[in-house]
Design a protein around this motif. Structure first.
Motif, mmCIF file in Angstrom:
data_model
loop_
_atom_site.group_PDB
_atom_site.id
_atom_site.type_symbol
_atom_site.label_atom_id
_atom_site.label_comp_id
_atom_site.label_asym_id
_atom_site.label_seq_id
_atom_site.Cartn_x
_atom_site.Cartn_y
_atom_site.Cartn_z
ATOM 1 N N LEU A 127 0.793 -1.047 -0.001
ATOM 2 C CA LEU A 127 0.022 -0.078 -0.010
ATOM 3 C C LEU A 127 1.168 1.269 0.025
ATOM 4 O O LEU A 127 0.460 2.264 -0.721
ATOM 5 N N ARG A 128 1.890 1.369 0.785
ATOM 6 C CA ARG A 128 2.727 2.479 0.751
ATOM 7 C C ARG A 128 3.368 2.760 -0.728
ATOM 8 O O ARG A 128 3.930 3.698 -0.996
ATOM 9 N N LYS A 129 3.362 1.623 -1.754
ATOM 10 C CA LYS A 129 4.070 2.036 -2.931
ATOM 11 C C LYS A 129 2.776 2.733 -3.732
ATOM 12 O O LYS A 129 3.266 2.892 -4.801
ATOM 13 N N SER A 130 1.828 2.922 -3.346
ATOM 14 C CA SER A 130 0.654 3.452 -4.188
ATOM 15 C C SER A 130 0.788 5.223 -4.034
ATOM 16 O O SER A 130 0.945 5.322 -2.697
ATOM 17 N N TYR A 180 -4.740 7.671 12.508
ATOM 18 C CA TYR A 180 -3.750 8.631 13.165
ATOM 19 C C TYR A 180 -2.554 8.447 12.853
ATOM 20 O O TYR A 180 -1.828 9.494 12.703
ATOM 21 N N GLU A 181 -2.130 7.138 12.946
ATOM 22 C CA GLU A 181 -0.366 6.725 12.512
ATOM 23 C C GLU A 181 -0.249 7.200 11.365
ATOM 24 O O GLU A 181 1.114 7.521 10.837
ATOM 25 N N LEU A 182 -1.183 7.178 10.165
ATOM 26 C CA LEU A 182 -0.852 7.422 8.910
ATOM 27 C C LEU A 182 -1.379 8.807 8.421
ATOM 28 O O LEU A 182 -1.386 9.046 7.251
ATOM 29 N N ARG A 183 -1.809 9.703 9.646
ATOM 30 C CA ARG A 183 -2.201 11.034 9.352
ATOM 31 C C ARG A 183 -1.462 11.918 8.453
ATOM 32 O O ARG A 183 -1.857 12.635 7.656
ATOM 33 N N ASP A 184 0.055 11.764 8.357
ATOM 34 C CA ASP A 184 0.856 12.658 7.450
ATOM 35 C C ASP A 184 1.267 12.165 6.252
ATOM 36 O O ASP A 184 2.339 12.396 5.792
ATOM 37 N N THR A 185 0.466 11.037 5.735
ATOM 38 C CA THR A 185 0.809 10.254 4.575
ATOM 39 C C THR A 185 -0.475 10.376 3.652
ATOM 40 O O THR A 185 -1.358 11.182 3.778
ATOM 41 N N ALA A 186 -0.229 9.973 2.566
ATOM 42 C CA ALA A 186 -1.385 10.079 1.476
ATOM 43 C C ALA A 186 -2.533 8.969 1.748
ATOM 44 O O ALA A 186 -3.389 8.987 0.958
ATOM 45 N N PHE A 187 -2.291 8.064 2.930
ATOM 46 C CA PHE A 187 -3.499 7.305 2.813
ATOM 47 C C PHE A 187 -4.517 7.889 3.559
ATOM 48 O O PHE A 187 -4.649 8.946 4.297
ATOM 49 N N LYS A 188 -5.788 7.280 3.042
ATOM 50 C CA LYS A 188 -7.357 7.516 3.654
ATOM 51 C C LYS A 188 -7.772 6.169 4.002
ATOM 52 O O LYS A 188 -7.822 5.102 3.325
ATOM 53 N N VAL A 189 -7.847 6.298 5.579
ATOM 54 C CA VAL A 189 -8.355 5.291 6.186
ATOM 55 C C VAL A 189 -9.762 5.567 6.809
ATOM 56 O O VAL A 189 -9.797 6.414 7.671
ATOM 57 N N ASN A 190 -10.933 4.611 6.468
ATOM 58 C CA ASN A 190 -12.136 5.009 7.171
ATOM 59 C C ASN A 190 -12.796 3.625 7.386
ATOM 60 O O ASN A 190 -12.744 2.600 6.787
ATOM 61 N N ALA A 191 -13.910 3.525 8.376
ATOM 62 C CA ALA A 191 -14.749 2.790 8.672
ATOM 63 C C ALA A 191 -15.885 2.957 8.080
ATOM 64 O O ALA A 191 -16.697 3.991 8.008
#
Length: 245
Positions: A127-130, A180-191
């Protein structure tokens, strides 16, 4: 071409989500505990005119199948853009806080919480490679502590699912911390709660599976201005979709 992995995708909401992502031009891996059942679904999808779809054996309770799936996707795609943690079980019925044993809790948590954690951690490198990685944890409004404890909530007096609700509430908390841990990256994480939907999970009662898939896909494909670390149930809140934890 963007790629997606959906766990528990050989039927129900997972399968419908796969169809909708395929229509959006993604390459979709249909995760299935039983590879033969997964292959049968793929054959049907191909006959229906779909392409760029592949069955992959993945049991979220078995780390060896998770690792094998990860290695296959890494070899074939080199990255992963979308992870949808859809696999889940409800457990025995009825479930109540006074009598249901911890053995039943362990069985459900093994899939609904530990399975999500195991799959997410295993695929994090891909995922980090996206450039725009997305994680959707398929949840339920009954996993909201606020709604479950509100006597004015329309479903407050419906049958309670102590085990299932607890497992999803725990998964929701994992989602909060992951975002929260990925808040400063391009990730979007939701429930995301797909709503009460006509599948074998609900004895085919509820809304249409197409609407459920649409709700998940919306957050699987959100742009960089979209939310992260939020809990959505468009069935519970038609205006904004966001509901309390």
């Amino acid at each position: 071409m963007k790629s997606a992995l959906i766990t528990g995708a050989n039927k129900g909401i997972g399968l419908e989500t796969a169809k909708q992502l395929l229509k959006q031009g993604l390459f979709v891996y249909v995760g299935s505990r039983d590879l033969e059942k997964g292959k049968a679904i793929i054959n049907k999808l191909l006959n229906d005119g779909f392409s760029n779809v592949q069955a992959i054996e993945l049991d979220v309770t078995k780390p060896d199948t998770i690792l094998t799936a990860k290695n296959i996707i890494e070899k074939e795609q080199g990255h992963l853009d979308v992870l949808i943690n859809n696999a889940g079980i409800s457990g025995i019925v009825p479930q109540n806080a006074l009598e249901t044993t911890t053995d039943h809790y362990k069985e459900v948590f093994e899939v609904n919480l530990y399975g999500v954690i195991n799959v997410t951690q295993a695929f994090m490198d891909l995922l980090r490679k996206s450039p725009e990685p997305r994680i959707v944890n398929v949840s339920t409004s009954v996993g909201s502590l606020s709604l479950q404890s509100n006597p004015n909530w329309p479903a407050y007096h419906y049958a309670k699912y102590a085990v299932y609700a607890a497992s999803k509430a725990a998964m929701n908390m994992y989602t909060v911390h992951l975002a929260y841990e990925l808040r400063d990256t391009a990730f979007k994480v939701n429930a995301v709660c797909p709503g009460y939907t006509k599948t074998d999970f609900t004895n085919y009662l509820g809304g249409e599976v197409e609407e459920a898939g649409k709700r998940i896909v919306k957050y699987a494909l959100i742009n960089q201005d979209g939310p992260s670390g939020q809990f959505f149930s468009e069935e519970s809140n038609p205006e904004t979709g966001e509901i309390p934890w």
